[in-house]
Design a protein around this motif. Structure first.
Motif, short mmCIF file in Angstrom:
data_model
loop_
_atom_site.label_atom_id
_atom_site.label_comp_id
_atom_site.label_asym_id
_atom_site.label_seq_id
_atom_site.Cartn_x
_atom_site.Cartn_y
_atom_site.Cartn_z
N SER A 52 18.64 32.67 10.03
CA SER A 52 17.55 32.89 9.07
C SER A 52 17.76 32.11 7.77
CB SER A 52 17.41 34.38 8.77
OG SER A 52 18.64 34.90 8.26
N ASP A 53 18.98 31.69 7.50
CA ASP A 53 19.28 30.95 6.27
C ASP A 53 19.00 29.45 6.40
OD1 ASP A 53 20.34 33.22 4.86
OD2 ASP A 53 22.12 33.06 6.15
N LEU A 54 18.77 29.00 7.62
CA LEU A 54 18.55 27.58 7.86
C LEU A 54 17.06 27.24 7.80
CD1 LEU A 54 20.93 27.15 10.94
CD2 LEU A 54 21.44 26.60 8.55
N ASP A 55 16.77 26.04 7.31
CA ASP A 55 15.39 25.58 7.25
C ASP A 55 15.05 24.62 8.38
OD1 ASP A 55 14.49 26.80 4.68
OD2 ASP A 55 16.17 25.63 3.91
N ALA A 56 16.06 23.97 8.95
CA ALA A 56 15.79 23.02 10.03
C ALA A 56 17.07 22.72 10.78
CB ALA A 56 15.18 21.73 9.48
N ILE A 57 16.89 22.20 11.99
CA ILE A 57 17.98 21.71 12.82
C ILE A 57 17.85 20.20 12.89
CG2 ILE A 57 19.09 21.80 15.08
CD1 ILE A 57 19.03 24.49 13.62
N SER A 58 18.91 19.49 12.54
CA SER A 58 18.88 18.03 12.62
C SER A 58 19.95 17.54 13.58
CB SER A 58 19.08 17.40 11.23
OG SER A 58 20.30 17.80 10.64
N VAL A 59 19.63 16.47 14.30
CA VAL A 59 20.53 16.02 15.35
C VAL A 59 20.50 14.50 15.47
CG1 VAL A 59 18.77 16.25 17.14
CG2 VAL A 59 21.18 16.34 17.78
N GLY A 60 21.65 13.93 15.81
CA GLY A 60 21.71 12.52 16.14
C GLY A 60 21.07 12.30 17.50
N VAL A 97 21.13 16.63 21.98
CA VAL A 97 19.69 16.82 21.99
C VAL A 97 19.31 18.14 22.67
CG1 VAL A 97 17.52 15.96 22.96
CG2 VAL A 97 19.08 14.40 21.78
N THR A 98 19.97 18.46 23.77
CA THR A 98 19.69 19.71 24.48
C THR A 98 20.00 20.92 23.61
OG1 THR A 98 20.14 18.69 26.63
CG2 THR A 98 20.24 21.10 26.51
N VAL A 99 21.15 20.90 22.95
CA VAL A 99 21.53 22.01 22.07
C VAL A 99 20.55 22.12 20.90
CG1 VAL A 99 23.30 22.86 20.48
CG2 VAL A 99 23.96 21.95 22.71
N ALA A 100 20.19 20.98 20.32
CA ALA A 100 19.27 21.00 19.18
C ALA A 100 17.91 21.59 19.58
CB ALA A 100 19.10 19.59 18.63
N LYS A 101 17.40 21.19 20.72
CA LYS A 101 16.11 21.71 21.18
C LYS A 101 16.20 23.21 21.44
CE LYS A 101 13.69 19.29 24.10
NZ LYS A 101 13.20 18.42 25.18
N THR A 102 17.30 23.63 22.03
CA THR A 102 17.48 25.05 22.34
C THR A 102 17.53 25.88 21.07
OG1 THR A 102 18.68 24.51 24.38
CG2 THR A 102 18.96 26.73 23.49
N LEU A 103 18.31 25.44 20.08
CA LEU A 103 18.44 26.19 18.84
C LEU A 103 17.12 26.18 18.07
CD1 LEU A 103 21.98 25.11 17.52
CD2 LEU A 103 21.34 27.19 18.77
N ALA A 104 16.46 25.04 18.01
CA ALA A 104 15.20 24.96 17.27
C ALA A 104 14.15 25.90 17.88
CB ALA A 104 14.69 23.52 17.26
N TRP A 105 14.12 25.94 19.20
CA TRP A 105 13.15 26.82 19.88
C TRP A 105 13.53 28.29 19.73
CZ3 TRP A 105 8.46 27.19 21.63
CH2 TRP A 105 8.13 28.21 22.53
N THR A 106 14.79 28.59 19.94
CA THR A 106 15.26 29.98 19.87
C THR A 106 15.14 30.55 18.48
OG1 THR A 106 16.83 29.53 21.67
CG2 THR A 106 17.21 31.51 20.33
N TRP A 107 15.50 29.75 17.48
CA TRP A 107 15.48 30.21 16.09
C TRP A 107 14.15 29.92 15.39
CZ3 TRP A 107 20.95 27.93 14.57
CH2 TRP A 107 21.94 28.72 15.19
N ASN A 108 13.23 29.25 16.09
CA ASN A 108 11.93 28.92 15.50
C ASN A 108 12.09 28.08 14.23
OD1 ASN A 108 9.12 28.88 15.41
ND2 ASN A 108 9.04 30.70 14.10
N LYS A 109 12.85 26.98 14.35
CA LYS A 109 13.09 26.09 13.23
C LYS A 109 12.57 24.69 13.54
CE LYS A 109 15.44 29.24 11.04
NZ LYS A 109 14.95 29.86 9.77
N PRO A 110 12.15 23.95 12.52
CA PRO A 110 11.77 22.55 12.75
C PRO A 110 12.95 21.76 13.29
CG PRO A 110 11.06 23.29 10.58
CD PRO A 110 11.97 24.35 11.12
N LEU A 111 12.65 20.80 14.15
CA LEU A 111 13.66 19.92 14.73
C LEU A 111 13.45 18.52 14.17
CD1 LEU A 111 15.87 19.20 16.81
CD2 LEU A 111 14.05 18.89 18.49
N ILE A 112 14.52 17.92 13.68
CA ILE A 112 14.43 16.60 13.09
C ILE A 112 15.49 15.70 13.72
CG2 ILE A 112 14.53 15.25 10.96
CD1 ILE A 112 13.85 17.84 9.46
N GLY A 113 15.04 14.67 14.41
CA GLY A 113 15.95 13.72 15.02
C GLY A 113 16.21 12.53 14.11
#
Length: 264
Positions: free
Chosen positions: A67-75, A88-104
């Motif tokens: 809840s403290d995070l605003d976004a997930i960023s990934v190489g 990329v798989t982990v980033a997509k999973t966390l962004a979806w699960t935590w409902n956070k923006p994903l930034i590549g």
């Protein structure tokens, strides 16, 4: 379900960032343009085992929850085929699960940007009135490298010149030297990243006597987060479902399979 994005009036931004495109597993917390904490682990061929625990440890160490995070960023790559896919798989999973923006972010750009920041901190001789070219390198074997090119300058100039690609290091280093000579506005060319396999080739391309330089540098997830924060503040994010790795080239096995299907 739309990602939970802060309103523009709230200027504080906290990102979880990570990259597994190289032998280095890098994770970091970036907040408001500052790398708050980071961890680097050499876990080649073992990223999938360590990445979740490294992320969890980083969050616990800094007293953070999802809840403290605003976004997930990934190489996003390029780099190791398997490594890029894991991040990329982990980033997509966390962004979806935590409902956070994903930034590549381009892993090559992050490598270059992190090295540029380190060079400045190390008080390397940098020109103020001319550009410095930062050329990130990831070994792609057989004399090839994943690479791109950026123009850096004071105080905060950072421009993309060449996009990510796979190139022959002998041709690429000669081309960089020749272009810099023609333009005459480049103070130095720094090849950064996985330098060891290609240092001799780069040195052979040197013509001016001092322009081509090398700097061994490991991936830093802090750079991923800093670049992603700029995108976040500009309202940029990636769609979780359609987000895919940037492999730049097909994996060797996949390329052979495709060639066989074409009768090549």
């Amino acid at each position: 379900m739309k990602p939970d994005v802060k309103q523009s009036g709230d200027s504080s931004v906290t990102l979880l960032s990570f990259d597994t495109s190289t032998a280095t597993l890098a994770v970091a917390i970036v907040r408001n343009g500052v790398v708050m904490d980071s961890a680097v682990t050499l876990t080649e061929r073992n990223h999938s085992v360590r990445i979740i625990s490294e992320i969890k440890n980083l969050l616990i160490r800094n007293g953070l929850q999802a809840s403290d995070l605003d976004a997930i960023s990934v190489g996003q790559g390029p780099g190791s085929y398997t490594g890029v896919r894991i991040a990329v798989t982990v980033a997509k999973t966390l962004a979806w699960t935590w409902n956070k923006p994903l930034i590549g972010v381009s892993s090559l750009e992050a490598l270059a940007f992190g090295a540029w920041k380190a060079l400045k901190q190390n008080d390397e001789d940098m020109a103020i009135d001319r550009d410095t070219w930062i050329i990130p390198l990831m070994d792609a074997r057989r004399g090839q490298v994943y690479t791109s090119r950026y123009a850096a300058g004071y105080p905060d100039k950072w421009d993309t010149i060449d996009q990510d690609g796979i190139r022959l290091i002998a041709d690429w280093s000669l081309r960089m030297e020749e272009k810099a000579t023609l333009e005459n506005q480049v103070a130095a060319i720094w090849f950064v990243g996985e330098i060891a396999p290609h240092k001799a080739t780069i040195e052979q391309a040197e013509q001016s006597g001092a322009r081509l330089r090398t700097y061994a540098y490991e991936m830093d997830a802090g750079a991923v987060g800093l670049l992603a924060e700029l995108k976040y503040r500009q309202g940029q994010q990636n769609d979780v479902h359609s987000f895919v790795p940037n492999y730049t080239q097909l994996a060797e096995a996949e390329a052979k399979l495709l060639a066989a299907s074409r009768g090549e």
